[in-house]
Design a protein around this motif. Structure first.
Motif, short mmCIF file in Angstrom:
data_model
loop_
_atom_site.label_atom_id
_atom_site.label_comp_id
_atom_site.label_asym_id
_atom_site.label_seq_id
_atom_site.Cartn_x
_atom_site.Cartn_y
_atom_site.Cartn_z
N VAL A 1 -6.70 1.87 -14.40
CA VAL A 1 -6.53 0.43 -14.66
C VAL A 1 -7.87 -0.29 -14.46
O VAL A 1 -8.28 -1.11 -15.29
CB VAL A 1 -5.43 -0.17 -13.77
N VAL A 2 -8.55 0.05 -13.35
CA VAL A 2 -9.85 -0.57 -13.09
C VAL A 2 -10.83 -0.23 -14.21
O VAL A 2 -11.56 -1.10 -14.71
CB VAL A 2 -10.41 -0.12 -11.72
N ARG B 1 4.45 -5.84 -1.21
CA ARG B 1 3.19 -5.14 -1.54
C ARG B 1 2.67 -4.39 -0.31
O ARG B 1 2.22 -3.24 -0.42
CB ARG B 1 2.12 -6.14 -2.02
N LYS B 2 2.79 -5.05 0.84
CA LYS B 2 2.30 -4.41 2.07
C LYS B 2 3.12 -3.16 2.38
O LYS B 2 2.57 -2.12 2.77
CB LYS B 2 2.38 -5.40 3.24
N SER C 1 -7.51 -6.11 -11.54
CA SER C 1 -6.45 -5.11 -11.39
C SER C 1 -5.49 -5.51 -10.27
O SER C 1 -4.26 -5.40 -10.42
CB SER C 1 -7.07 -3.74 -11.09
N GLN C 2 -6.07 -5.97 -9.15
CA GLN C 2 -5.22 -6.40 -8.02
C GLN C 2 -4.40 -7.63 -8.42
O GLN C 2 -3.24 -7.76 -8.04
CB GLN C 2 -6.08 -6.71 -6.80
N VAL D 1 -11.92 -4.64 -10.34
CA VAL D 1 -10.98 -4.36 -9.24
C VAL D 1 -10.12 -5.60 -8.96
O VAL D 1 -8.89 -5.51 -8.82
CB VAL D 1 -11.73 -3.91 -7.96
N VAL E 1 -4.61 3.86 -10.44
CA VAL E 1 -5.38 2.66 -10.07
C VAL E 1 -6.77 2.72 -10.70
O VAL E 1 -7.24 1.75 -11.31
CB VAL E 1 -5.49 2.55 -8.52
N LEU F 1 4.64 -1.28 0.25
CA LEU F 1 4.41 -0.23 -0.75
C LEU F 1 3.00 0.36 -0.69
O LEU F 1 2.74 1.43 -1.23
CB LEU F 1 4.67 -0.77 -2.16
N ARG F 2 2.10 -0.34 -0.02
CA ARG F 2 0.69 0.07 0.02
C ARG F 2 0.50 1.52 0.50
O ARG F 2 -0.22 2.28 -0.14
CB ARG F 2 -0.11 -0.92 0.87
N TYR G 1 1.05 4.20 -2.31
CA TYR G 1 0.03 4.43 -3.34
C TYR G 1 -1.27 4.93 -2.72
O TYR G 1 -1.97 5.73 -3.32
CB TYR G 1 -0.18 3.21 -4.26
C1 HEM Z 1 -5.50 -3.09 -0.57
C2 HEM Z 1 -7.00 -2.06 -5.03
C3 HEM Z 1 -2.40 -1.56 -6.41
C4 HEM Z 1 -0.96 -3.27 -2.15
C5 HEM Z 1 -6.29 -2.77 -1.65
C6 HEM Z 1 -7.72 -2.65 -1.64
C7 HEM Z 1 -8.15 -2.37 -2.88
C8 HEM Z 1 -6.99 -2.31 -3.71
C9 HEM Z 1 -9.59 -2.15 -3.34
C10 HEM Z 1 -8.59 -2.80 -0.41
C11 HEM Z 1 -8.62 -1.43 0.20
C12 HEM Z 1 -9.27 -1.36 1.51
O1 HEM Z 1 -9.95 -2.31 1.93
O2 HEM Z 1 -9.07 -0.33 2.15
C13 HEM Z 1 -5.86 -1.92 -5.81
C14 HEM Z 1 -5.86 -1.73 -7.24
C15 HEM Z 1 -4.56 -1.58 -7.62
C16 HEM Z 1 -3.77 -1.69 -6.43
C17 HEM Z 1 -7.12 -1.73 -8.08
C18 HEM Z 1 -3.93 -1.33 -8.97
C19 HEM Z 1 -4.58 -1.18 -10.10
C20 HEM Z 1 -1.61 -1.93 -5.36
C21 HEM Z 1 -0.17 -1.83 -5.33
C22 HEM Z 1 0.23 -2.32 -4.14
C23 HEM Z 1 -0.95 -2.72 -3.41
C24 HEM Z 1 0.67 -1.27 -6.48
C25 HEM Z 1 1.62 -2.45 -3.57
C26 HEM Z 1 2.70 -2.46 -4.28
C27 HEM Z 1 -2.07 -3.41 -1.38
C28 HEM Z 1 -2.06 -3.93 -0.04
C29 HEM Z 1 -3.37 -3.86 0.42
C30 HEM Z 1 -4.16 -3.31 -0.65
C31 HEM Z 1 -0.85 -4.46 0.70
C32 HEM Z 1 -3.86 -4.29 1.79
C33 HEM Z 1 -4.35 -5.70 1.63
C34 HEM Z 1 -4.90 -6.24 2.91
O3 HEM Z 1 -4.84 -5.55 3.92
O4 HEM Z 1 -5.40 -7.35 2.84
N1 HEM Z 1 -5.87 -2.56 -2.94
N2 HEM Z 1 -4.58 -1.87 -5.36
N3 HEM Z 1 -2.04 -2.47 -4.18
N4 HEM Z 1 -3.35 -3.05 -1.71
FE1 HEM Z 1 -3.96 -2.45 -3.52
#
Ligand code: HEM
Length: 75
Positions: free
Chosen positions: A58-59, A38-39, A24-25, A21, A55, A41-42, A45
């Protein structure tokens, strides 16, 4: 051994999955370096089933690499 970006070796499959994970991130953050974008776009997705499936894929791909590197935790 501690899981991190310095090693693919993890103690357990669960730790290996967490590393998958993280990798991936990292891929996303390397591609889109602006955290505000990123925030923004979150939500799109997080609320789209096909994005979440992408997602997951990818993981899974990273997890395969990590599992192989750990000899599938056979020992
Ligand atoms: C949060 C995984 C793609 C933006 C997260 C979380 C996970 C994750 C596990 C924490 C979720 C939670 O605690 O509820 C992934 C994986 C990705 C991916 C494995 C792609 C393979 C993306 C993309 C974006 C993105 C494409 C935006 C363009 C964010 C943001 C957060 C987040 C802004 C919140 C972070 C925070 O609050 O600290 N993601 N994500 N992620 N993701 Fe992703």
């Amino acid at each position: 051994m501690k899981a991190g970006l310095t090693t693919l070796i993890t103690d357990t499959p669960e730790a290996g999955f967490a590393l998958a994970v993280k990798l991936s991130q990292k891929g996303v953050a390397t591609t889109q370096t602006d955290p505000a974008i990123r925030k923004a776009l979150r939500p799109s997705y997080a609320h789209d089933a096909n994005s979440l499936i992408a997602v997951s894929h990818v993981v899974a791909t990273h997890f395969q690499t990590i599992a192989a590197a750990n000899d599938y935790w056979r020992k």
